[in-house]
Design a protein around this motif. Structure first.
Motif, PDB file in Angstrom:
ATOM      1  N   LEU A 163       0.824  -1.202   0.000  1.00 54.46           N
ATOM      2  CA  LEU A 163       0.000   0.000   0.000  1.00 54.46           C
ATOM      3  C   LEU A 163       0.860   1.255   0.000  1.00 54.46           C
ATOM      4  N   LEU A 164       2.045   1.185   0.581  1.00 60.57           N
ATOM      5  CA  LEU A 164       2.981   2.293   0.439  1.00 60.57           C
ATOM      6  C   LEU A 164       3.385   2.444  -1.034  1.00 60.57           C
ATOM      7  N   MET A 165       3.578   1.326  -1.718  1.00 59.26           N
ATOM      8  CA  MET A 165       3.847   1.356  -3.155  1.00 59.26           C
ATOM      9  C   MET A 165       2.681   2.005  -3.898  1.00 59.26           C
ATOM     10  N   HIS A 166       1.466   1.650  -3.529  1.00 61.31           N
ATOM     11  CA  HIS A 166       0.261   2.227  -4.117  1.00 61.31           C
ATOM     12  C   HIS A 166       0.266   3.748  -3.968  1.00 61.31           C
ATOM     13  N   LEU A 167       0.608   4.240  -2.777  1.00 59.10           N
ATOM     14  CA  LEU A 167       0.653   5.681  -2.548  1.00 59.10           C
ATOM     15  C   LEU A 167       1.744   6.341  -3.385  1.00 59.10           C
ATOM     16  N   SER A 168       2.893   5.692  -3.493  1.00 59.70           N
ATOM     17  CA  SER A 168       3.986   6.244  -4.296  1.00 59.70           C
ATOM     18  C   SER A 168       3.601   6.326  -5.769  1.00 59.70           C
ATOM     19  N   LEU A 169       2.875   5.314  -6.254  1.00 56.78           N
ATOM     20  CA  LEU A 169       2.401   5.357  -7.633  1.00 56.78           C
ATOM     21  C   LEU A 169       1.396   6.481  -7.831  1.00 56.78           C
ATOM     22  N   GLN A 170       0.537   6.716  -6.850  1.00 61.83           N
ATOM     23  CA  GLN A 170      -0.388   7.840  -6.933  1.00 61.83           C
ATOM     24  C   GLN A 170       0.366   9.144  -7.079  1.00 61.83           C
ATOM     25  N   LEU A 171       1.337   9.350  -6.209  1.00 61.80           N
ATOM     26  CA  LEU A 171       2.068  10.611  -6.230  1.00 61.80           C
ATOM     27  C   LEU A 171       2.871  10.742  -7.524  1.00 61.80           C
ATOM     28  N   THR A 190       7.521   0.845 -14.314  1.00 61.16           N
ATOM     29  CA  THR A 190       8.346  -0.113 -13.586  1.00 61.16           C
ATOM     30  C   THR A 190       8.837   0.534 -12.301  1.00 61.16           C
ATOM     31  N   ILE A 191       8.729  -0.202 -11.210  1.00 63.32           N
ATOM     32  CA  ILE A 191       9.318   0.224  -9.947  1.00 63.32           C
ATOM     33  C   ILE A 191      10.674  -0.449  -9.819  1.00 63.32           C
ATOM     34  N   LEU A 192      11.701   0.332  -9.574  1.00 62.00           N
ATOM     35  CA  LEU A 192      13.069  -0.178  -9.474  1.00 62.00           C
ATOM     36  C   LEU A 192      13.644   0.091  -8.085  1.00 62.00           C
ATOM     37  N   ASP A 193      14.404  -0.879  -7.601  1.00 59.90           N
ATOM     38  CA  ASP A 193      15.189  -0.711  -6.373  1.00 59.90           C
ATOM     39  C   ASP A 193      14.349  -0.200  -5.201  1.00 59.90           C
ATOM     40  N   MET A 194      13.205  -0.807  -5.015  1.00 62.00           N
ATOM     41  CA  MET A 194      12.368  -0.428  -3.880  1.00 62.00           C
ATOM     42  C   MET A 194      12.941  -1.012  -2.595  1.00 62.00           C
ATOM     43  N   LYS A 195      13.109  -0.176  -1.590  1.00 64.30           N
ATOM     44  CA  LYS A 195      13.644  -0.599  -0.303  1.00 64.30           C
ATOM     45  C   LYS A 195      12.713  -0.127   0.802  1.00 64.30           C
ATOM     46  N   LEU A 196      12.221  -1.063   1.585  1.00 64.15           N
ATOM     47  CA  LEU A 196      11.413  -0.760   2.759  1.00 64.15           C
ATOM     48  C   LEU A 196      12.298  -0.948   3.980  1.00 64.15           C
ATOM     49  N   ALA A 232      11.360   8.387  -5.670  1.00 61.07           N
ATOM     50  CA  ALA A 232      10.308   8.469  -4.659  1.00 61.07           C
ATOM     51  C   ALA A 232      10.856   8.070  -3.302  1.00 61.07           C
ATOM     52  N   GLU A 233      10.364   8.730  -2.283  1.00 60.27           N
ATOM     53  CA  GLU A 233      10.738   8.341  -0.925  1.00 60.27           C
ATOM     54  C   GLU A 233       9.590   8.628   0.028  1.00 60.27           C
ATOM     55  N   ALA A 234       9.609   7.939   1.155  1.00 57.13           N
ATOM     56  CA  ALA A 234       8.612   8.132   2.207  1.00 57.13           C
ATOM     57  C   ALA A 234       9.329   8.295   3.529  1.00 57.13           C
ATOM     58  N   GLU A 244      12.719  10.206   9.886  1.00 53.13           N
ATOM     59  CA  GLU A 244      13.080   8.816   9.591  1.00 53.13           C
ATOM     60  C   GLU A 244      12.727   8.459   8.160  1.00 53.13           C
ATOM     61  N   LEU A 245      13.706   8.002   7.407  1.00 57.98           N
ATOM     62  CA  LEU A 245      13.483   7.532   6.042  1.00 57.98           C
ATOM     63  C   LEU A 245      12.926   6.118   6.095  1.00 57.98           C
ATOM     64  N   LEU A 246      11.725   5.923   5.549  1.00 56.19           N
ATOM     65  CA  LEU A 246      11.041   4.636   5.627  1.00 56.19           C
ATOM     66  C   LEU A 246      11.199   3.806   4.362  1.00 56.19           C
ATOM     67  N   ALA A 247      11.219   4.465   3.211  1.00 56.14           N
ATOM     68  CA  ALA A 247      11.242   3.719   1.957  1.00 56.14           C
ATOM     69  C   ALA A 247      11.761   4.602   0.838  1.00 56.14           C
ATOM     70  N   THR A 248      12.402   3.951  -0.137  1.00 53.31           N
ATOM     71  CA  THR A 248      12.868   4.638  -1.339  1.00 53.31           C
ATOM     72  C   THR A 248      12.593   3.747  -2.552  1.00 53.31           C
ATOM     73  N   ALA A 249      12.475   4.369  -3.708  1.00 48.72           N
ATOM     74  CA  ALA A 249      12.271   3.630  -4.955  1.00 48.72           C
ATOM     75  C   ALA A 249      12.489   4.577  -6.121  1.00 48.72           C
ATOM     76  N   ARG A 250      12.653   4.000  -7.300  1.00 51.13           N
ATOM     77  CA  ARG A 250      12.632   4.752  -8.546  1.00 51.13           C
ATOM     78  C   ARG A 250      11.463   4.262  -9.391  1.00 51.13           C
ATOM     79  N   LEU A 251      10.830   5.168 -10.087  1.00 54.35           N
ATOM     80  CA  LEU A 251       9.741   4.835 -11.000  1.00 54.35           C
ATOM     81  C   LEU A 251      10.214   5.137 -12.413  1.00 54.35           C
ATOM     82  N   ALA A 252      10.192   4.130 -13.268  1.00 57.59           N
ATOM     83  CA  ALA A 252      10.638   4.289 -14.651  1.00 57.59           C
ATOM     84  C   ALA A 252       9.443   4.143 -15.583  1.00 57.59           C
ATOM     85  N   LEU A 253       9.296   5.063 -16.541  1.00 55.62           N
ATOM     86  CA  LEU A 253       8.194   5.063 -17.477  1.00 55.62           C
ATOM     87  C   LEU A 253       8.729   5.020 -18.903  1.00 55.62           C
TER      88      LEU A 253
END
Length: 302
Positions: A218-226, A246-252, A280-282, A287-296
Motif C-alpha cells: 500500500l505504500l507502493m500504491h501511494l507512491s504510484l499515486q504521487l 516499472t518500480i526499481l530498487d524499492m527498499k522498505l 520516490a521516498e517516504a 526517519e526515512l522509511l522507503a525509497t524507490a525509482r519509477l521508470a516510465l
C-alpha cells in the motif's frame, strides 16, 4: 466476522509446491468491491512466496517486505490520471489507481531462489486470462519469528486448507480510504504529499494480528499515486501517453505502525522521449522509511 485471512489475504488456493523452489496458486478478485489496485496484485505474488517460505521453515519464521529490484506492469500504465489532477488540486480522494476492475482470477507463480531463517529471495508473476499483469524480479524478504506477528498454528492450518480444497473466495471487502493530500512541490519537477495511516482498519487483523503493520504494497500504491500526479504535469511523449511503468530498487526500511503520518516525495530525475525516471521516498518525521525509482516508457501504438 473475524478479518483474519479475509481482510488482506490474496491467495485462495495453492495448486502446486515443487521442492521448495516454485509455488503456484490463484486468487479470485471479488466481484463486488469497487476496485482492485494493482499494488495488491504484487502483494498476492509476495504472499504466495511467503506461504512457500513459511512451509519450508515449518512455520517458525515468515518474510516481510524488504527489497524489490524490479516490479513491472507490462503493456499499460497501472494508474489512471484524470484531468482533475492536472490542476494543482490539494487532494486525490476521487483518483483511481486500479489496473484491474473486480473480475477475473489472478494466476500466481513464485520462484524461490533461496530460503532460510534470514531471508527469502524470489521472483514471480501474476496473469489474468493469459495476460501478464505484474512481474516481480530480484525480491528479498527478511525473515522474522512468525510468533511475533501471528499464530503459527493458525498459519499452518491455513496452508493446509489452501493446499487442499482452498479458501472460500470473497473475503476481501476493499481498502480503507487512501487519499493523498498534496502539500507542496514544483510543477513538473516535484510533488509532495502527506498521508496518515489509519489508526485502525480491518486489514490490520491480517497484517498482522500480533503486530499491526501498514503493508509495503500500500505504500507502493501511494507512491504510484504521487508519481502519477507528477507525470500528469509533464508534456506527454510523442505517442500521447506513458505506457509501461516499472518500480526499481524499492527498499522498505522500517515497520510502519497504525496512525503514522507519512510524508511522500516524488522528483523528476530524467526525462526524454524514450523514458522518464522519478525518485520516490517516504518519511515519518526525519526517519526515512522507503525509497524507490519509477521508470516510465511511452505507450507503443499497435
Amino acid at each position: 466476522m473475524d478479518a483474519h485471512f479475509r481482510a488482506f489475504s490474496f491467495v485462495d488456493r495453492i495448486t502446486s509446491v515443487r521442492n521448495g523452489t516454485q509455488i503456484r496458486g490463484h486468487y479470485a478478485i471479488p466481484s463486488d468491491v469497487d476496485e482492485f489496485p494493482v499494488a495488491l496484485v504484487g502483494e498476492a505474488v509476495g504472499q504466495l512466496a511467503a506461504w512457500a517460505a513459511m512451509s519450508a521453515l515449518k512455520f517458525t519464521h515468515r518474510p516481510i517486505a524488504g527489497l524489490a529490484g524490479c516490479i513491472e506492469f507490462p503493456g499499460r500504465a497501472p494508474l489512471s490520471t484524470p484531468a482533475a489532477l492536472r490542476e494543482s488540486s490539494s487532494t486525490a480522494q476521487s483518483w483511481s489507481s486500479a489496473l484491474l476492475r473486480p473480475h477475473g482470477v489472478l494466476e500466481l507463480v513464485a520462484d524461490l531462489e533461496r530460503v532460510d531463517t534470514e531471508s527469502v529471495a524470489y521472483s514471480g508473476t501474476a496473469h489474468v486470462d493469459g495476460r501478464l499483469v505484474v512481474r516481480l524480479q530480484d525480491c528479498l524478504g527478511p525473515m522474522v519469528p512468525l510468533a511475533d506477528l501471528d499464530d503459527p498454528q493458525a498459519l499452518a492450518n491455513r496452508f493446509d486448507l489452501l493446499c487442499g480444497p482452498g479458501a472460500a473466495p470473497g473475503g476481501f471487502r476493499g481498502l480503507p480510504p487512501l487519499a493523498l493530500e498534496r502539500t507542496a512541490g514544483e510543477t513538473g519537477r516535484r510533488a509532495c504529499a502527506a498521508f496518515q495511516v489509519p489508526p485502525s482498519a480491518p486489514l490490520f487483523a491480517d497484517h498482522f494480528p500480533r503486530r499491526p503493520v501498514f503493508p509495503g504494497s500500500l505504500l507502493m500504491h501511494l507512491s504510484l499515486q504521487l508519481g502519477a500526479m507528477l507525470v500528469s504535469e509533464l508534456p506527454p511523449p510523442a505517442s500521447g501517453r506513458w505506457g509501461d511503468w516499472t518500480i526499481l530498487d524499492m527498499k522498505l526500511r522500517s515497520f510502519i505502525p497504525p496512525g503514522t503520518v507519512l510524508e511522500l516525495d516524488a522528483r523528476l530525475k530524467q526525462r526524454s522521449e524514450a523514458s522518464a525516471i522519478l525518485a520516490a521516498e517516504a518519511r515519518a518525521g526525519k526517519e526515512l522509511l522507503a525509497t524507490a525509482r519509477l521508470a516510465l516508457k511511452p505507450e507503443v501504438n499497435s
